[in-house]
Design a protein around this motif. Structure first.
Motif, mmCIF file in Angstrom:
data_model
loop_
_atom_site.group_PDB
_atom_site.id
_atom_site.type_symbol
_atom_site.label_atom_id
_atom_site.label_comp_id
_atom_site.label_asym_id
_atom_site.label_seq_id
_atom_site.Cartn_x
_atom_site.Cartn_y
_atom_site.Cartn_z
ATOM 1 N N CYS A 143 30.246 36.565 81.762
ATOM 2 C CA CYS A 143 29.570 37.824 82.098
ATOM 3 C C CYS A 143 30.313 38.587 83.186
ATOM 4 O O CYS A 143 30.408 39.823 83.127
ATOM 5 C CB CYS A 143 28.125 37.551 82.506
ATOM 6 S SG CYS A 143 27.121 36.952 81.130
ATOM 7 N N ALA A 144 30.857 37.871 84.177
ATOM 8 C CA ALA A 144 31.658 38.526 85.208
ATOM 9 C C ALA A 144 32.915 39.143 84.588
ATOM 10 O O ALA A 144 33.309 40.262 84.935
ATOM 11 C CB ALA A 144 32.018 37.532 86.312
ATOM 12 N N ARG A 145 33.541 38.421 83.640
ATOM 13 C CA ARG A 145 34.703 38.985 82.928
ATOM 14 C C ARG A 145 34.306 40.230 82.136
ATOM 15 O O ARG A 145 35.053 41.210 82.075
ATOM 16 C CB ARG A 145 35.310 37.945 81.997
ATOM 17 C CG ARG A 145 36.171 36.925 82.674
ATOM 18 C CD ARG A 145 36.879 36.007 81.659
ATOM 19 N NE ARG A 145 37.321 34.821 82.318
ATOM 20 C CZ ARG A 145 36.672 33.655 82.326
ATOM 21 N NH1 ARG A 145 35.560 33.506 81.653
ATOM 22 N NH2 ARG A 145 37.165 32.620 82.983
ATOM 23 N N GLU B 278 38.910 37.397 89.684
ATOM 24 C CA GLU B 278 38.871 36.347 88.672
ATOM 25 C C GLU B 278 39.638 35.082 89.066
ATOM 26 O O GLU B 278 39.626 34.105 88.324
ATOM 27 C CB GLU B 278 39.332 36.901 87.322
ATOM 28 C CG GLU B 278 38.349 37.931 86.778
ATOM 29 C CD GLU B 278 38.678 38.449 85.394
ATOM 30 O OE1 GLU B 278 39.341 37.724 84.626
ATOM 31 O OE2 GLU B 278 38.268 39.575 85.088
ATOM 32 N N ASP B 279 40.265 35.071 90.221
ATOM 33 C CA ASP B 279 40.874 33.847 90.739
ATOM 34 C C ASP B 279 39.883 33.065 91.603
ATOM 35 O O ASP B 279 39.814 31.844 91.529
ATOM 36 C CB ASP B 279 42.127 34.164 91.566
ATOM 37 C CG ASP B 279 43.253 34.720 90.707
ATOM 38 O OD1 ASP B 279 43.387 34.273 89.543
ATOM 39 O OD2 ASP B 279 43.980 35.594 91.193
ATOM 40 N N ASP C 198 33.409 41.922 95.343
ATOM 41 C CA ASP C 198 33.619 43.033 96.264
ATOM 42 C C ASP C 198 32.396 43.937 96.127
ATOM 43 O O ASP C 198 32.311 44.735 95.189
ATOM 44 C CB ASP C 198 34.899 43.780 95.897
ATOM 45 C CG ASP C 198 35.131 45.007 96.765
ATOM 46 O OD1 ASP C 198 34.259 45.339 97.605
ATOM 47 O OD2 ASP C 198 36.172 45.661 96.576
ATOM 48 N N TRP C 199 31.452 43.777 97.027
ATOM 49 C CA TRP C 199 30.175 44.492 96.927
ATOM 50 C C TRP C 199 30.330 45.989 97.152
ATOM 51 O O TRP C 199 29.405 46.756 96.858
ATOM 52 C CB TRP C 199 29.159 43.893 97.896
ATOM 53 C CG TRP C 199 28.808 42.494 97.494
ATOM 54 C CD1 TRP C 199 29.342 41.343 98.002
ATOM 55 C CD2 TRP C 199 27.914 42.093 96.462
ATOM 56 N NE1 TRP C 199 28.815 40.252 97.346
ATOM 57 C CE2 TRP C 199 27.932 40.691 96.400
ATOM 58 C CE3 TRP C 199 27.087 42.791 95.584
ATOM 59 C CZ2 TRP C 199 27.161 39.965 95.499
ATOM 60 C CZ3 TRP C 199 26.315 42.066 94.690
ATOM 61 C CH2 TRP C 199 26.357 40.684 94.649
#
Length: 177
Positions: free
Chosen positions: A48-50, A67-68, A73-74
């Protein structure tokens, strides 16, 4: 008590398999309800993040997730998962009752608002077939589990929190249904 002061957007419906496939090029669904208007499922938090990052790239927005390290980063303007506090606020839609549709002590109304064990036949269903909450959001209870940005934690300070994002690390991410 939680106070949210930052604006956020949330889709009217759960993310559909058609939307996922248009962005990611595949459909992870396999047997629990398959169709373009069904919610996507069998996706991890990382998937989902991807998805959020891929959609952000397509639209020229700043990526939220590294992704590492999977840190967020809000301040980025890209797509991201809601925090658990944001999800709860969106789900409750300003109500203070047991459920966003009322207290429903005898579970007489739940079937109008949610897919659950007794009415789902063990399958996901197309999005938007039950009544929305007071904000016009569908499927905030039932159908499929939804990922939140936060790491899960079992201790709450009991005090007031401003725009909580959960702990910086953990073993599990928050799921809501």
């Amino acid at each position: 008590k939680v106070t949210l002061t930052e604006a956020f957007l949330l889709g009217k419906y759960e993310l559909t398999q058609a939307q996922w496939e248009a962005v990611m090029g595949d459909n992870p669904a396999n047997s629990y309800g398959i169709g373009s208007d069904y919610p996507v499922y069998y996706v991890s938090w990382h998937d989902c993040a991807r998805f959020c990052n891929t959609l952000s790239r397509i639209e020229g927005l700043t990526l939220v997730y590294n992704e590492d390290t999977w840190s967020a980063d809000w301040s980025a303007d890209g797509y991201r998962l809601p925090t658990e506090a944001e999800w709860e606020y969106a789900c409750r839609a300003g109500t203070t009752m047991r459920y966003y549709w009322g207290d429903d002590p005898n579970y007489e109304e739940i079937g109008n608002y949610a897919w659950y064990l007794s009415n789902s036949s063990g399958s996901a269903h197309p999005v938007g077939l039950r009544s929305p909450n007071g904000f016009g959001l569908f499927d905030m209870s039932g159908n499929v589990w939804e990922w939140c940005a936060d790491w899960w934690y079992d201790s709450f300070s009991g005090g007031e929190e401003l725009n909580p994002i959960g702990p910086e690390s953990g073993s599990y991410r928050v799921l809501r249904c």
